[in-house]
Design an enzyme around this catalytic site. Structure first.
Site, PDB file in Angstrom:
ATOM      1  N   HIS A 151     -67.123  23.809 -38.820  1.00  0.00           N
ATOM      2  CA  HIS A 151     -68.498  24.314 -38.845  1.00  0.00           C
ATOM      3  C   HIS A 151     -68.659  25.332 -39.975  1.00  0.00           C
ATOM      4  CE1 HIS A 151     -72.222  26.288 -37.638  1.00  0.00           C
ATOM      5  NE2 HIS A 151     -72.457  25.223 -36.893  1.00  0.00           N
ATOM      6  N   GLU A 188     -74.320  18.792 -42.286  1.00  0.00           N
ATOM      7  CA  GLU A 188     -75.122  20.007 -42.062  1.00  0.00           C
ATOM      8  C   GLU A 188     -75.389  20.720 -43.383  1.00  0.00           C
ATOM      9  OE1 GLU A 188     -75.219  21.874 -37.963  1.00  0.00           O
ATOM     10  OE2 GLU A 188     -73.357  22.532 -38.850  1.00  0.00           O
TER      11      GLU A 188
HETATM   12  P1  PGA Z   1     -79.247  25.515 -35.510  1.00  0.00           P
HETATM   13  O1  PGA Z   1     -77.664  25.440 -35.612  1.00  0.00           O
HETATM   14  O2  PGA Z   1     -79.701  24.299 -34.733  1.00  0.00           O
HETATM   15  O3  PGA Z   1     -79.543  26.805 -34.807  1.00  0.00           O
HETATM   16  O4  PGA Z   1     -79.778  25.458 -36.918  1.00  0.00           O
HETATM   17  C1  PGA Z   1     -77.040  24.254 -35.959  1.00  0.00           C
HETATM   18  C2  PGA Z   1     -75.547  24.415 -35.949  1.00  0.00           C
HETATM   19  O5  PGA Z   1     -74.928  24.593 -34.902  1.00  0.00           O
HETATM   20  O6  PGA Z   1     -74.976  24.425 -36.999  1.00  0.00           O
END
Ligand code: PGA
Length: 237
Positions: free
Chosen positions: A94, A156
């Protein structure tokens, strides 16, 4: 809509007493959903959770682990510890781990290999490196095609994490195609690999995001903290 994998990421929120209530409600609220639901929760919540979600489509995930099997690593948690409390999935790579804890792609690669060795299913976040090809080459180093197929990849983009702004959907779709093309070089059954998106998803934007078939999984951070909002997302897909 086709079945999706919907991943909630609690980050450093939700106490054990709260997770019990949360999962009891979630189990009831999503009982008619065909989707697979995975909750990435703090370590201390995990022992309270598997019994509540037994025989449902809700699965338990940890948010990190160490890349060595055991040893002198004060404050860390091992793969065997996670397995011993019935963790099924592990989220790795992450952006917040990379940014605040200086986790490198080499470390992520070691963690993926260890997770697979112990049959813990990896959910791997990518998109933190400017080059997806370079990033995937390092994190998938020495992995076989049989191993790669077991990974759920979540794209992401840094500017969408926790900002409330999803980047343009065409860009997301193109990135997913790009990831698929990179994986194709490593894996002949690449079409079965689950590739998803994460960042600022909520119950208002999720339908538009998933209107075609590119995105097979979603990672929901802040909108997963509220059980009603999260079950609304699950039930709208
Ligand atoms: P978020 O986080 O939905 O608050 O943008 C996403 C994630 O866990 O990276």
């Amino acid at each position: 809509m086709n079945k999706k994998v919907i991943i909630g990421n609690f980050k450093m929120n939700i106490l054990p007493s709260e997770v019990i209530e949360y999962l009891k409600k979630l189990k009831e609220d999503v009982k008619n959903s065909n989707n697979e639901i995975v909750i990435c929760m703090p370590y201390v919540d995990i022992p309270y959770s598997p019994n509540i979600v037994e025989n449902t489509n809700i699965h338990i995930c940890a948010q990190n682990m160490h890349y060595e099997e055991e040893g002198s690593y004060t404050g860390e948690i091992s793969v065997k510890m996670l397995k011993s409390i019935k963790t099924e999935y592990i989220m790795l790579g992450h952006y917040e781990r990379r940014k605040y804890f200086l986790e490198t792609e080499e470390m992520i690669n070691k963690k993926i290999r260890l997770a697979l060795k112990y049959d813990l299913k990896p959910i791997v976040c990518i998109g933190s490196n400017n080059s997806l090809e370079d990033e995937l080459n390092i994190i998938l180093k020495e992995l076989t095609k049989e191993e790669i197929i077991k990974i759920i990849f979540i794209y992401e983009p840094i500017k969408s994490i926790g900002t409330g702004n999803i980047i343009d959907k065409n860009i997301i779709d193109n990135k997913i195609i790009q990831i698929r093309n990179i994986l194709r070089k490593r894996c002949d059954n690449y079409e079965n690999i689950i590739i998803g998106y994460g960042g600022s998803i909520n119950s208002d934007n999720v339908i538009d995001l998933l209107e075609d078939n590119y995105i097979k999984a979603i990672l929901v951070g802040s909108s997963s903290l509220n059980e009603q909002e999260f079950s609304k997302i699950v039930n709208s897909i």
